[in-house]
Every structure is written in structure tokens, then in C-alpha cells.
Design a protein around this motif. Sequence first.
Motif, PDB file in Angstrom:
ATOM      1  N   MET A   1      29.394  38.126  31.704  1.00 35.70           N
ATOM      2  CA  MET A   1      30.550  38.468  31.105  1.00 35.70           C
ATOM      3  C   MET A   1      30.778  39.770  31.684  1.00 35.70           C
ATOM      4  O   MET A   1      32.129  40.120  32.028  1.00 35.70           O
ATOM      5  N   LEU A   2      30.149  40.893  31.609  1.00 35.66           N
ATOM      6  CA  LEU A   2      30.417  42.035  32.215  1.00 35.66           C
ATOM      7  C   LEU A   2      30.806  42.241  33.526  1.00 35.66           C
ATOM      8  O   LEU A   2      31.697  42.827  34.176  1.00 35.66           O
ATOM      9  N   GLU A   3      30.157  41.445  34.467  1.00 40.77           N
ATOM     10  CA  GLU A   3      30.578  41.460  35.809  1.00 40.77           C
ATOM     11  C   GLU A   3      31.997  40.778  35.864  1.00 40.77           C
ATOM     12  O   GLU A   3      32.733  41.355  36.740  1.00 40.77           O
ATOM     13  N   LYS A   4      32.177  39.781  35.104  1.00 45.48           N
ATOM     14  CA  LYS A   4      33.863  39.261  35.007  1.00 45.48           C
ATOM     15  C   LYS A   4      34.710  40.346  34.679  1.00 45.48           C
ATOM     16  O   LYS A   4      35.816  40.476  35.241  1.00 45.48           O
ATOM     17  N   ILE A   5      34.460  41.301  33.853  1.00 43.29           N
ATOM     18  CA  ILE A   5      35.156  42.295  33.247  1.00 43.29           C
ATOM     19  C   ILE A   5      35.323  43.421  34.370  1.00 43.29           C
ATOM     20  O   ILE A   5      36.377  43.833  34.666  1.00 43.29           O
ATOM     21  N   LEU A   6      34.227  43.801  34.914  1.00 44.49           N
ATOM     22  CA  LEU A   6      34.241  44.892  35.915  1.00 44.49           C
ATOM     23  C   LEU A   6      34.933  44.391  36.951  1.00 44.49           C
ATOM     24  O   LEU A   6      35.388  45.110  38.100  1.00 44.49           O
ATOM     25  N   GLY A   7      34.727  42.925  37.429  1.00 48.03           N
ATOM     26  CA  GLY A   7      35.473  42.471  38.796  1.00 48.03           C
ATOM     27  C   GLY A   7      37.129  42.546  38.699  1.00 48.03           C
ATOM     28  O   GLY A   7      37.555  42.465  39.713  1.00 48.03           O
ATOM     29  N   ASP A   9      40.929  43.303  38.707  1.00 49.65           N
ATOM     30  CA  ASP A   9      41.446  44.411  39.477  1.00 49.65           C
ATOM     31  C   ASP A   9      42.853  44.333  39.021  1.00 49.65           C
ATOM     32  O   ASP A   9      43.814  43.636  39.402  1.00 49.65           O
ATOM     33  N   ASP A  10      43.419  45.419  38.134  1.00 47.77           N
ATOM     34  CA  ASP A  10      44.460  45.419  37.453  1.00 47.77           C
ATOM     35  C   ASP A  10      45.666  46.264  38.236  1.00 47.77           C
ATOM     36  O   ASP A  10      46.608  46.619  37.769  1.00 47.77           O
ATOM     37  N   THR A  11      45.138  46.678  39.595  1.00 43.85           N
ATOM     38  CA  THR A  11      46.177  47.399  40.401  1.00 43.85           C
ATOM     39  C   THR A  11      47.471  46.534  40.777  1.00 43.85           C
ATOM     40  O   THR A  11      47.225  45.412  40.976  1.00 43.85           O
ATOM     41  N   PRO A  12      48.638  47.274  40.987  1.00 44.14           N
ATOM     42  CA  PRO A  12      49.680  46.615  41.366  1.00 44.14           C
ATOM     43  C   PRO A  12      49.749  46.159  42.707  1.00 44.14           C
ATOM     44  O   PRO A  12      48.953  46.574  43.565  1.00 44.14           O
ATOM     45  N   VAL A  13      50.374  44.803  42.818  1.00 43.91           N
ATOM     46  CA  VAL A  13      50.370  44.312  44.208  1.00 43.91           C
ATOM     47  C   VAL A  13      51.762  44.747  44.918  1.00 43.91           C
ATOM     48  O   VAL A  13      52.789  44.957  44.357  1.00 43.91           O
TER      49      VAL A  13
END
Length: 57
Positions: A1-7, A9-13
Motif C-alpha cells: 500500500m505504501l508503494e501505491k501511495i508513494l507512486g 504523481d500529483d504534478t500538473p499535466v
Amino acid sequence: MLEKILGRDDTPVSATTQTRIAADPTTQLADATRRYVQPRHPGAAPAGSRQRAAAAR
């Protein structure tokens, strides 16, 4: 689950990337298929869309 959270990417497109994605034939086919299937199969409509359609009448 931690990998999913860390994966995530909320940067704008960028607008260029959005245009490229929208012009991609795969994206266009998926959108066209969704528009084709929903009116013919009401059960395939997303939750809430029938209520919005009824309220618009």
C-alpha cells in the motif's frame, strides 16, 4: 500500500501533454465507445447519471 501511495504523481499535466493524450487514437476510441455504449445499455451508465438526466427533464 505504501508503494501505491508513494507512486502517485500529483504534478500538473501540461497543456501540450493533454492535447497529445486527447489526440491519441486509443483515447479517442475509448471515448467514442463509451458514448456509443451508454445510451444503448442504461446499466452501463456511471452512477448518478440517470438521476441527473431525470432532473434535467
